[in-house]
Design a protein around this motif. Structure first.
Motif, short mmCIF file in Angstrom:
data_model
loop_
_atom_site.label_atom_id
_atom_site.label_comp_id
_atom_site.label_asym_id
_atom_site.label_seq_id
_atom_site.Cartn_x
_atom_site.Cartn_y
_atom_site.Cartn_z
N SER A 36 0.81 -1.22 0.00
CA SER A 36 0.00 0.00 0.00
C SER A 36 0.84 1.27 0.00
O SER A 36 0.36 2.34 0.35
CB SER A 36 -0.94 -0.01 1.21
N ASP A 37 2.10 1.16 -0.41
CA ASP A 37 2.97 2.33 -0.47
C ASP A 37 2.55 3.22 -1.65
O ASP A 37 1.83 2.79 -2.54
CB ASP A 37 4.43 1.92 -0.59
N THR A 38 3.02 4.46 -1.65
CA THR A 38 2.56 5.45 -2.64
C THR A 38 3.06 5.19 -4.06
O THR A 38 2.51 5.76 -4.99
CB THR A 38 2.98 6.87 -2.22
N SER A 39 4.05 4.33 -4.24
CA SER A 39 4.46 4.00 -5.61
C SER A 39 3.71 2.79 -6.15
O SER A 39 3.79 2.50 -7.34
CB SER A 39 5.97 3.78 -5.69
N THR A 40 2.98 2.10 -5.29
CA THR A 40 2.20 0.94 -5.71
C THR A 40 0.71 1.25 -5.78
O THR A 40 0.01 0.77 -6.66
CB THR A 40 2.43 -0.24 -4.74
N ARG A 41 0.22 2.08 -4.85
CA ARG A 41 -1.21 2.46 -4.82
C ARG A 41 -1.34 3.96 -4.60
O ARG A 41 -0.57 4.56 -3.88
CB ARG A 41 -1.93 1.74 -3.69
N SER A 42 -2.37 4.53 -5.21
CA SER A 42 -2.65 5.95 -5.04
C SER A 42 -3.05 6.23 -3.60
O SER A 42 -3.91 5.55 -3.05
CB SER A 42 -3.78 6.37 -5.99
N SER A 44 -4.67 8.79 -2.59
CA SER A 44 -5.98 9.44 -2.53
C SER A 44 -7.14 8.48 -2.71
O SER A 44 -8.19 8.66 -2.09
CB SER A 44 -6.07 10.56 -3.57
N ASN A 45 -6.98 7.44 -3.54
CA ASN A 45 -8.13 6.56 -3.80
C ASN A 45 -7.81 5.07 -3.74
O ASN A 45 -8.68 4.25 -3.97
CB ASN A 45 -8.77 6.90 -5.14
N GLY A 46 -6.56 4.70 -3.45
CA GLY A 46 -6.18 3.30 -3.34
C GLY A 46 -6.03 2.56 -4.65
O GLY A 46 -5.76 1.36 -4.67
N GLN A 47 -6.17 3.27 -5.76
CA GLN A 47 -6.05 2.63 -7.08
C GLN A 47 -4.64 2.09 -7.27
O GLN A 47 -3.65 2.73 -6.93
CB GLN A 47 -6.36 3.64 -8.18
#
Length: 92
Positions: A36-42, A44-47
């Motif tokens: 769930s890091d920021t380079s794997t998932r957004s 703001s929305n978890g995409q």
């Protein structure tokens, strides 16, 4: 939820944890794909921002530890570190 010290399996292709008195096995590729890091998932929305094809097929867990109720993992060959909440792991 109480989480035990992790044990690497099969040269780091998986990690075994004891949570709630039960053993659980998590595979390195699955953990990396679900990071769930920021380079794997957004944030703001978890995409999802990557696909499974973006993850090296040789991905393994080089280090695993428990810190503040979270599983802390370092993946190689990326050198990427990710934390996983024990409650999230137990639910998945």
């Amino acid at each position: 939820m109480h989480i035990s010290a992790p044990r690497l399996l099969d040269g780091g292709t998986a990690v075994e944890l004891t949570m709630g008195g039960r053993k659980h096995r998590f595979h390195a590729l699955w953990l990396r794909d679900n990071a769930s890091d920021t380079s794997t998932r957004s944030a703001s929305n978890g995409q999802r921002l990557i696909t499974i094809l973006d993850i090296p097929a040789t991905t393994r867990i080089a280090e695993a530890d428990i810190s503040a109720g979270q599983l802390a993992v370092r993946f190689e060959p990326e050198g990427k570190s990710v934390n996983y909440d024990a409650g999230w792991l137990a639910a998945h």
